[in-house]
Design a protein around this motif. Structure first.
Motif, PDB file in Angstrom:
ATOM      1  N   UNK A   5       0.837  -1.202   0.000  1.00 42.84           N
ATOM      2  CA  UNK A   5       0.000   0.000   0.000  1.00 42.84           C
ATOM      3  C   UNK A   5       0.873   1.253   0.000  1.00 42.84           C
ATOM      4  N   UNK A   6       1.888   1.277   0.861  1.00 39.24           N
ATOM      5  CA  UNK A   6       2.762   2.456   0.924  1.00 39.24           C
ATOM      6  C   UNK A   6       3.504   2.657  -0.391  1.00 39.24           C
ATOM      7  N   UNK A   7       3.974   1.567  -0.986  1.00 38.89           N
ATOM      8  CA  UNK A   7       4.666   1.685  -2.275  1.00 38.89           C
ATOM      9  C   UNK A   7       3.725   2.221  -3.351  1.00 38.89           C
ATOM     10  N   UNK A   8       2.503   1.692  -3.361  1.00 39.15           N
ATOM     11  CA  UNK A   8       1.518   2.123  -4.349  1.00 39.15           C
ATOM     12  C   UNK A   8       1.141   3.592  -4.144  1.00 39.15           C
ATOM     13  N   UNK A   9       0.958   4.002  -2.874  1.00 39.44           N
ATOM     14  CA  UNK A   9       0.597   5.395  -2.602  1.00 39.44           C
ATOM     15  C   UNK A   9       1.729   6.340  -2.998  1.00 39.44           C
ATOM     16  N   UNK A  10       2.950   5.940  -2.716  1.00 41.87           N
ATOM     17  CA  UNK A  10       4.094   6.771  -3.128  1.00 41.87           C
ATOM     18  C   UNK A  10       4.082   6.996  -4.633  1.00 41.87           C
ATOM     19  N   UNK A  11       3.859   5.928  -5.366  1.00 38.90           N
ATOM     20  CA  UNK A  11       3.863   6.029  -6.826  1.00 38.90           C
ATOM     21  C   UNK A  11       2.689   6.874  -7.316  1.00 38.90           C
ATOM     22  N   UNK A  12       1.500   6.625  -6.769  1.00 41.18           N
ATOM     23  CA  UNK A  12       0.319   7.358  -7.221  1.00 41.18           C
ATOM     24  C   UNK A  12       0.417   8.839  -6.858  1.00 41.18           C
ATOM     25  N   UNK A  13       0.907   9.135  -5.653  1.00 43.59           N
ATOM     26  CA  UNK A  13       1.057  10.537  -5.247  1.00 43.59           C
ATOM     27  C   UNK A  13       2.041  11.269  -6.158  1.00 43.59           C
ATOM     28  N   UNK A  14       3.099  10.561  -6.558  1.00 42.23           N
ATOM     29  CA  UNK A  14       4.096  11.208  -7.410  1.00 42.23           C
ATOM     30  C   UNK A  14       3.531  11.563  -8.780  1.00 42.23           C
ATOM     31  N   UNK A  15       2.475  10.842  -9.219  1.00 38.07           N
ATOM     32  CA  UNK A  15       1.891  11.088 -10.536  1.00 38.07           C
ATOM     33  C   UNK A  15       0.712  12.047 -10.492  1.00 38.07           C
ATOM     34  N   UNK A  16       0.252  12.401  -9.295  1.00 39.05           N
ATOM     35  CA  UNK A  16      -0.927  13.262  -9.191  1.00 39.05           C
ATOM     36  C   UNK A  16      -0.566  14.711  -9.488  1.00 39.05           C
ATOM     37  N   UNK A  17      -1.473  15.389 -10.168  1.00 36.95           N
ATOM     38  CA  UNK A  17      -1.274  16.796 -10.524  1.00 36.95           C
ATOM     39  C   UNK A  17      -2.352  17.693  -9.940  1.00 36.95           C
ATOM     40  N   UNK A  18      -3.156  17.130  -9.049  1.00 42.12           N
ATOM     41  CA  UNK A  18      -4.252  17.900  -8.461  1.00 42.12           C
ATOM     42  C   UNK A  18      -4.188  17.773  -6.949  1.00 42.12           C
ATOM     43  N   UNK A  19      -4.141  18.917  -6.274  1.00 44.96           N
ATOM     44  CA  UNK A  19      -4.129  18.900  -4.805  1.00 44.96           C
ATOM     45  C   UNK A  19      -5.448  18.353  -4.258  1.00 44.96           C
ATOM     46  N   UNK A  20      -6.535  18.610  -4.963  1.00 42.74           N
ATOM     47  CA  UNK A  20      -7.843  18.105  -4.510  1.00 42.74           C
ATOM     48  C   UNK A  20      -7.862  16.591  -4.509  1.00 42.74           C
TER      49      UNK A  20
END
Length: 788
Positions: free
Chosen positions: A357-372
C-alpha cells in the motif's frame, strides 16, 4: 607341694579356664573362627583340639543327663501312639465301606450332570451368537447413520459416529469380513469429509472476499461519522472562542448513542469454525490452519493488485475498503477462531499489505497533478488508518507516507491558489467596493478583520479596497483549510507550525509575488496603482486574521499567536510591496504631472506682462492634484496619502527648477518670474488647504505639503529679490536659500535678463530700483562665477 606339682596344677587350672571359655562361646552360638585362626597362626592347634574335645565330652554328658530325666515320659508317649494307630485302622475300614456305598448311589447322578453341562455349553454358544449378531447389527446401524449424516452434510455427527465405531465396536466386530470392509472405508470417509469441508471453506472464502468491500466501506463510513462529529464539536469550540466565551456552551456536548451494529459487520464465520472443529476431530487441525493462512494470503496479494484500466482517483475507495474489510475479518478470526490464526501470522499479512500500500501510494502521489485529488485520497487513507487502528493494527508507516507527500501536496495547492490569485487580480476592477447590506459587510469585511472601526457603518458603504481583497482573503482562508485538512489526522499532532510555514510561503511566494508582478508590469494606471496600494494595506491588516484563523483551525489558543513576535514574515514583505506600490504610484503620478508640467517650457519667458492668475498649465496641475488627493484620502491611509502628496509636490518643485535650467529656456525676465511665482503661490495655497483639511496637520507638525516646494519657492524668492547678491551671505543663505545649489543658481542667473537687448535698452530702464536690482544680480553672477 613342691614347685613342679604346683606348676602342673596351675597349668591344669588354666586349661580348664580356657575350656570353659570355649564352651561358653559354643553354647552361646558365637563365632569361634577367630580362635581357630589364632591357634593355627600361633602353631599351637593341639590346645584348640583339646579344648574342642572337652566341649564334646561336656555336651555328651548333658545329653545323657537329659535322657535319664525324660525316659519314663517317652515310654508313655510311645504306648499312646500305638493305641492311636489301632483306632486309625478301624476308621480306615469304615471309610472304605462308606465310599463303596457312595459310589453305587452317585453313578446315575454323574451321568445326569454330564448331560446338564453339555446343555449349559450349548446355551452359552447360542448366547454368544446372539450377542455377536447384535453387535453386527449395531455396527451396521452406525454405518447407515454415518452415511445419512454425510449425505445430509452433517459432517461432525458423521465423524462422531466413525469415532464411536473405532473406539467401541471395531475390536468387538465378530465378522472379520465386515471388520475389514469397515476398516477400509473409514479412511475414505474421513478423506471425503475433509474434501467436502475444504470445499465449503473455499466457498466461504469467495463469499467473504466479495463481502470485504462492503465491510470495509461500512467501517470506514463509521470512522467518517465519528470524525464529522469531532469536527462539529471543534467548530462549536472555535465559534465560542471567536466570541470570547470562556466556557463552551451546553450544546457543545451531546450524548452520542452508539447505533446497532450494521448488518454488513455481522459477517458469518460459522463455516470456518465448523471446518476448524472438524479438522480438529480428524487430527489435522494444524494442516487446516496452514491451509487457511496460505489461501487467505493469496487472496490478500490478489486484492493488493490494482488495475491500471481505471484511474486511481476513481478506484482508490474500493481498493482501500477491500483491504480494510479483509483485516477486519482477520481480526475477528484471530480473536474468535480458537488458534486458527496467531498474532504473528496476522502481523505478517499486515506488514505485507502495508508495504504494498505504501509503495503504491508513493507512486500514485508522485503522478498526481491535483491537490484536490491528493487530499481526497489522503482523507480516505487516514479514515482507513483510524478504522484499522481500532483493531490494533500499527498504521505508522501509512501516516509516514502521507507526511512524506506533504511537500508535494502543498506545491500543488500553491499552484492552484496561484492560478486563482492571478485570476482574481486579472479580473479586478480596481474600484472601491460598494457594500449595500450588513450581511455583505459581514462577509466581505468583518469576516477577514478588514474593518477600520468597530462601529457598523451606514449603508451603502464604500470600502477603501476593491473586490480583489475579500476574494484573495477567501483564497487564503481556503488555503489554510486545505492545509489543515491535509495535516490533521496524520503523524503529527501539533502541526500549527507547519501550517504557519506554508501560510507564510503562500502569502510570500504567491500572493505577494503576484502583487509585485502586477505592480511591476507597467500596464497599470495611477488609479489602479493607488487602489493596489490600498488593497495591499488591507491585506497587510488581514495577516493577523490569517494567523488567528490558522490557530483556530489547529485548535491552538488564539492568545498564543497574538504576541508581537508571532507575526507572519509575509506581513513585513507585504509592507515592502506596499512601499513598492507607492513608488510605482509616485512614478505614474510624476509621469502624469510631466504631461502638464512640460507645458511650462512653452510659456513666454520674456513676456512684457506678468499673469496675475498664473499660467494655464498650473490650473490643469491643480485640478489633477485635487482629484488625486481626494481619491487618496478615500482609500489610502494618511501616511500613504502624505507620501503621495509630498512626492507629487516635490516633483512639481523639481520640474519648476528644471524648467529654469532647461536648454529650451535661453533667457527669462522678471515678468516670467512673477508668473511662476503666481503659479507657485496657487500650488502652495492648494497644498496648505489639502494638508490641513485632511487632518495631516495634526500628525505631521513640521513637514507640510508646502515645505515640499521649498527649492522652487526659494529660487523664485531669490529671482524676485531686490538684493539677490545676499545669496552669497552665509547667514542669509542659510536662513532663506538653504535649499538652493550654487551651480543651479549660477546657471539660472546667467539666463536672467531683466532688460531687453538692443541699442535702446538703456533708455527703457529708467527705474532706479530696477537698476539697483540689476546691479545686485550682476554682482551675484560675478561672484558665483568666481566661486565656481
Amino acid at each position: 607341694m613342691d614347685v613342679k606339682t604346683k606348676r602342673r596344677a596351675d597349668v591344669e587350672n588354666g586349661d580348664e579356664g580356657e575350656d570353659l571359655v570355649l564352651a561358653t562361646l559354643v553354647a552361646n552360638g558365637d563365632d569361634i573362627s577367630p580362635l581357630v585362626r589364632h591357634a593355627f597362626e600361633m602353631g599351637r592347634p593341639e590346645g584348640l583340639l583339646r579344648q574342642l574335645n572337652y566341649v564334646v565330652k561336656k555336651k555328651e554328658a548333658e545329653i545323657e543327663e537329659m535322657c535319664k530325666t525324660h525316659y519314663e515320659e517317652f515310654i508313655l508317649a510311645v504306648d499312646e501312639l500305638r493305641g492311636v494307630l489301632v483306632d486309625a485302622e478301624e476308621l480306615k475300614s469304615e471309610l472304605q465301606s462308606d465310599n463303596f456305598k457312595l459310589q453305587q448311589v452317585g453313578s446315575t447322578l454323574l451321568v445326569k450332570l454330564e448331560e446338564l453341562l453339555e446343555s449349559y455349553t450349548v446355551k452359552k454358544n447360542v448366547t454368544e451368537a446372539i450377542k455377536m449378531s447384535k453387535n453386527c447389527i449395531k455396527v451396521l446401524e452406525l454405518c447407515v447413520k454415518c452415511n445419512n449424516h454425510i449425505s445430509e452434510g452433517q459432517f461432525y455427527p458423521a465423524l462422531k459416529t466413525v469415532d464411536l465405531l473405532e473406539k467401541n465396536y471395531m475390536q468387538n466386530i465378530p465378522a472379520k469380513a465386515l471388520k475389514r470392509v469397515i476398516e477400509k472405508k473409514i479412511p475414505s470417509i474421513k478423506l471425503h469429509i475433509e474434501k467436502k469441508v475444504c470445499s465449503q471453506v473455499n466457498e466461504w472464502m469467495v463469499q467473504i472476499r466479495s463481502s470485504c468491500k462492503i465491510i470495509g466501506k461500512t467501517a470506514i463510513g463509521r470512522a467518517a461519522s465519528v470524525r464529522q462529529r469531532d469536527e462539529e464539536m471543534l467548530e462549536r469550540k472555535r465559534k465560542a472562542q471567536e466570541l470570547n466565551i470562556s466556557g463552551v456552551d451546553d450544546q457543545a456536548y451531546s450524548l452520542v448513542v452508539e447505533e446497532d451494529e450494521d448488518s454488513a459487520m455481522k459477517f458469518d464465520l460459522t463455516p470456518l469454525y465448523r471446518a476448524c472443529h472438524i479438522h480438529g476431530c480428524l487430527g489435522i487441525r494444524e494442516q487446516f490452519h496452514e491451509y487457511y493462512y496460505k489461501n487467505r494470503l493469496l487472496q490478500l496479494n490478489s486484492d493488493l493488485e490494482i488495475s491500471s484500466a481505471q484511474p486511481f482517483v476513481e478506484s482508490y475507495q474500493t481498493f482501500l475498503a477491500q483491504i480494510a474489510g479483509y483485516f477486519i475479518v482477520e481480526d475477528r478470526v484471530l480473536r474468535t477462531g480458537g488458534g486458527l490464526l496467531v498474532a504473528d501470522q496476522v502481523e505478517t499479512m499486515w506488514e505485507t499489505a502495508l508495504a504494498k500500500i505504501t509503495s503504491m501510494l508513493d507512486m500514485q502521489f508522485s503522478h498526481m497533478n491535483s491537490a484536490t485529488h491528493l487530499l481526497l485520497v489522503k482523507d480516505y487513507v487516514t479514515l482507513l488508518g483510524s478504522t484499522l487502528r481500532q483493531y490494533g493494527y500499527d498504521i505508522g508507516q501509512l501516516l509516514d507516507v502521507l507526511d512524506n507527500s506533504r511537500a508535494k501536496y502543498h506545491r500543488l495547492l500553491l499552484e492552484e491558489c496561484r492560478s486563482q490569485t492571478v485570476d482574481v487580480l486579472g479580473n479586478d476592477s480596481y474600484e472601491q467596493m460598494v457594500i449595500k447590506k450588513d450581511t455583505d459587510y459581514e462577509n466581505n469585511v468583518l469576516s477577514f478583520n478588514l474593518q477600520t472601526s468597530d462601529i457598523m457603518p451606514a449603508f451603502p458603504y464604500v470600502a477603501p479596497f476593491s473586490s480583489m481583497v475579500p476574494d484573495a482573503c477567501r483564497i487564503v482562508r481556503s488555503f489554510i483549510k486545505s492545509s489543515v485538512d491535509y495535516l490533521c489526522y496524520g503523524v503529527r499532532t501539533g502541526f500549527f507550525d507547519v501550517v504557519r510555514k506554508y501560510l507564510d510561503k503562500f502569502l510570500i511566494e504567491v500572493l505577494n509575488e503576484t502583487l509585485l508582478d502586477t505592480i511591476n508590469s507597467g500596464n497599470i494606471s495611477v488609479s489602479q496603482a493607488m487602489q493596489l496600494a490600498a488593497n495591499i494595506a488591507a491585506l497587510e491588516r488581514a495577516c493577523d486574521f490569517f494567523l488567528r484563523h490558522a490557530a483556530q483551525q489547529c485548535c491552538i489558543p488564539v492568545r498564543s499567536v497574538e504576541k508581537p513576535q508571532a507575526t507572519l514574515t509575509a506581513k513585513v514583505l507585504l509592507k515592502t510591496s506596499r512601499d513598492a506600490a507607492y513608488i510605482t504610484l509616485l512614478g505614474l503620478v510624476n509621469t502624469k504631472l510631466d504631461e502638464y508640467m512640460n507645458l511650462i517650457e512653452s510659456i513666454n519667458w520674456t513676456s512684457e506682462d506678468a499673469k496675475p492668475n498664473g499660467n494655464d498649465y498650473i490650473n490643469e496641475v491643480i485640478f489633477y492634484l485635487d482629484s488625486l488627493m481626494s481619491t487618496a484620502q478615500q482609500i489610502l491611509p494618511l501616511d500613504a496619502m502624505y507620501k503621495v502628496g509630498t512626492g507629487a509636490l516635490e516633483h512639481i518643485s523639481n520640474t519648476m527648477v528644471g524648467a529654469f535650467l532647461s536648454d529650451n529656456v535661453k533667457r527669462f525676465n522678471a515678468n516670467a518670474v512673477m508668473s511662476i511665482n503666481n503659479d507657485l503661490r496657487m500650488l502652495e495655497n492648494f497644498a496648505d488647504e489639502r494638508f490641513y483639511s485632511s487632518g495631516l496637520g495634526e500628525i505631521y507638525k513640521e513637514g507640510s505639503f508646502k515645505s515640499c516646494m521649498i527649492e522652487a519657492r526659494q529660487l523664485v524668492n531669490l529671482l524676485s529679490s531686490s538684493q539677490p547678491e545676499n545669496f552669497m551671505n552665509p547667514v542669509i543663505r542659510e536662513k532663506n536659500y538653504y535649499a538652493l545649489d550654487y551651480k543651479k543658481v549660477a546657471t539660472i542667473c546667467d539666463k536672467f535678463k531683466d532688460s531687453p537687448d538692443g541699442i535702446f535698452g538703456s533708455l527703457s530702464n529708467k527705474n532706479t530700483k530696477q537698476s539697483a536690482k540689476k546691479k545686485s544680480m550682476d554682482t551675484l553672477k560675478k561672484r558665483l562665477k568666481d566661486f565656481n
